[in-house]
Design an enzyme around this catalytic site. Structure first.
Site, PDB file in Angstrom:
ATOM      1  N   SER A 188     -23.704   3.656 -37.106  1.00 20.07           N
ATOM      2  CA  SER A 188     -23.408   4.654 -36.074  1.00 20.07           C
ATOM      3  C   SER A 188     -21.931   5.048 -36.034  1.00 20.07           C
ATOM      4  O   SER A 188     -21.540   5.874 -35.207  1.00 20.07           O
ATOM      5  CB  SER A 188     -23.810   4.112 -34.699  1.00 20.07           C
ATOM      6  OG  SER A 188     -23.062   2.948 -34.380  1.00 20.07           O
ATOM      7  N   ASP A 197     -22.969  -4.687 -33.292  1.00 14.69           N
ATOM      8  CA  ASP A 197     -21.704  -3.971 -33.493  1.00 14.69           C
ATOM      9  C   ASP A 197     -20.480  -4.879 -33.414  1.00 14.69           C
ATOM     10  O   ASP A 197     -19.413  -4.510 -33.910  1.00 14.69           O
ATOM     11  CB  ASP A 197     -21.561  -2.858 -32.452  1.00 14.69           C
ATOM     12  CG  ASP A 197     -22.607  -1.769 -32.615  1.00 14.69           C
ATOM     13  OD1 ASP A 197     -23.220  -1.698 -33.699  1.00 14.69           O
ATOM     14  OD2 ASP A 197     -22.811  -0.994 -31.663  1.00 14.69           O
ATOM     15  N   GLU A 215       1.343   3.656   2.123  1.00 14.61           N
ATOM     16  CA  GLU A 215       2.117   3.927   3.341  1.00 14.61           C
ATOM     17  C   GLU A 215       3.414   3.128   3.376  1.00 14.61           C
ATOM     18  O   GLU A 215       4.451   3.625   3.828  1.00 14.61           O
ATOM     19  CB  GLU A 215       1.275   3.595   4.580  1.00 14.61           C
ATOM     20  CG  GLU A 215       0.000   4.415   4.714  1.00 14.61           C
ATOM     21  CD  GLU A 215      -1.213   3.754   4.103  1.00 14.61           C
ATOM     22  OE1 GLU A 215      -2.311   3.921   4.650  1.00 14.61           O
ATOM     23  OE2 GLU A 215      -1.060   3.053   3.060  1.00 14.61           O
ATOM     24  N   ALA A 243     -27.866   6.670 -34.063  1.00 15.99           N
ATOM     25  CA  ALA A 243     -27.552   5.884 -35.255  1.00 15.99           C
ATOM     26  C   ALA A 243     -28.592   6.182 -36.330  1.00 15.99           C
ATOM     27  O   ALA A 243     -29.703   6.634 -36.041  1.00 15.99           O
ATOM     28  CB  ALA A 243     -27.556   4.389 -34.928  1.00 15.99           C
ATOM     29  N   HIS A 267       0.840  -1.197   0.000  1.00 15.75           N
ATOM     30  CA  HIS A 267       0.000   0.000   0.000  1.00 15.75           C
ATOM     31  C   HIS A 267       0.879   1.253   0.000  1.00 15.75           C
ATOM     32  O   HIS A 267       2.095   1.183   0.160  1.00 15.75           O
ATOM     33  CB  HIS A 267      -0.922  -0.012   1.207  1.00 15.75           C
ATOM     34  CG  HIS A 267      -1.995  -1.055   1.127  1.00 15.75           C
ATOM     35  ND1 HIS A 267      -3.009  -1.172   2.047  1.00 15.75           N
ATOM     36  CD2 HIS A 267      -2.227  -2.042   0.209  1.00 15.75           C
ATOM     37  CE1 HIS A 267      -3.801  -2.169   1.717  1.00 15.75           C
ATOM     38  NE2 HIS A 267      -3.347  -2.714   0.610  1.00 15.75           N
TER      39      HIS A 267
END
Length: 373
Positions: A175, A207, A59, A169, A57
């Site tokens: 689109s 898509d 510290e 679209a 971490h």
């Protein structure tokens, strides 16, 4: 009583700790992004930031850099030092053992199980503690982690993009691309901050996207993370239509397919099925689906989906934040609408938002807003 000079120094060094914490916002999940600065005799003697779950971490990095100089120093930490044994030892014990004299903390740990314990341990060790400095900024660093700790649900960001007349679209489904290259590059930064990217089966089948973070599209001017962590892809598939021959599976990151009943078994080892409850209409209960994601330590969900799923999320009041891109195009009334919502008879029932930011991203406008519930 803190003197004016001390208060000024506290602001300066906590600001630096927040800068360090921001470096981890792409890589620390499911852990929060945290920064730490150690100061003694008016100079920084150690600093660090949490980089990856399971690794030291903030510290610990700062204490390693400071060494023996940490004795009688002041530690500035953006989140209450952990007091429990997780993947790594408790940071509060490391600070106590280093004999720091004072700890300034931006915010308490939001986890109700451990919140305040680190602060109590510091008090019990006769270490001076200040809590709440730059708390708002600290909270903005970790919206997903905080929300999951407090609600047992992930924080949901919905991304929408439309023309000036609110269309996403053409009527034939085309689109690509409504928005410009700068906006599409900006999306990579948002994806990289997420633990999961959520979409619906319709979007995937039409898509055929990969839904991954693309380092080659990273926008200039934004510091790249130490490494690129690919988010989990989550597909709402209430009709069991997702199949193996999709570009999603070209990326090694996990894919969670959310259904109400068991579907076909995928040949891809990184594809996993989540069985969620069905709602009253037999569709995937979105609240239950998000709850299942939270149980898997998903803090922040970035949603790129069609109007039906976006509308369902808003209608269920599950959206915490909207990121909306408006292109400088007009597509006309035959084009597809941005979001599907029940018919309104009164303007008072319309979705309303608190706009947090409005700015240009290349040739497009980006709006960041939160629903007003």
């Amino acid at each position: 009583m803190i003197s004016l000079a001390q208060d000024k120094r506290d602001h300066l060094y906590m600001h630096r700790a927040l800068e360090l914490a921001r470096k981890g916002r792409f890589t620390t999940g499911p852990n929060p992004a945290v920064g730490c600065v150690l100061v003694k005799d008016g100079r920084i003697i150690g600093e660090g930031w949490h980089q990856k779950a399971g690794e030291p971490h903030a510290e610990v990095f700062a204490l390693r850099q400071a060494g023996a100089q940490a004795k009688h120093a002041t530690a500035y930490v953006t989140l209450e030092p952990c007091s429990h044994q997780g993947r790594t030892p408790p940071c509060v014990d490391a600070l106590i053992n280093a004999e720091v004299a004072r700890v300034v903390i931006a915010m308490q740990d939001p986890n109700p199980v451990v919140s305040g314990r680190g602060i109590h341990k510091l008090h019990d060790a006769d270490i001076e503690v200040r809590v709440g400095l730059f708390e708002t900024a600290a909270r903005q660093l970790n919206p997903g982690f905080i929300h999951r700790m407090q609600t047992q649900l992930p924080y949901v960001r919905v991304k929408l993009a439309s023309s000036l007349d609110g269309r996403t679209a053409l009527s034939n489904g085309v689109s690509q691309w409504i928005t410009g290259g700068a906006a599409r590059a900006d999306v990579q930064v948002w994806r990289a901050q997420a633990d999961a990217i959520l979409t619906g089966a319709d979007t995937v089948l039409v898509d055929n996207p990969r839904l991954n973070v693309r380092p080659e599209q990273w926008p200039a001017g934004i510091e790249k993370p130490l490494f690129f962590k690919q988010p989990v892809r989550v597909i709402i598939d209430g009709k069991n239509r997702i199949h193996d021959d999709l570009r999603l599976f070209e990326v090694a990151a996990p894919v969670f397919v959310v259904r109400t009943t068991e579907g076909s078994v995928s040949r891809h080892p990184h594809c996993h099925e989540i069985i969620a409850k069905a709602d009253s209409q037999g569709r995937v209960d979105l609240h239950d689906a998000l709850k299942e994601l939270a149980l898997r330590e998903i803090n922040l969900v970035w949603t790129e989906c069609g109007g039906q799923l976006a509308g369902a999320l808003f209608n269920a009041q599950l959206v915490n934040e909207l990121v909306y891109y408006q292109a400088n195009k007009v597509l006309g009334s035959d084009a597809r609408s941005m979001i599907a919502l029940p018919e309104l008879t009164q303007l008072d029932d319309a979705l309303s938002f608190n706009v947090l930011e409005r700015r240009m991203i290349g040739e497009d406008i980006r709006v960041i807003a939160q629903p007003m519930k």
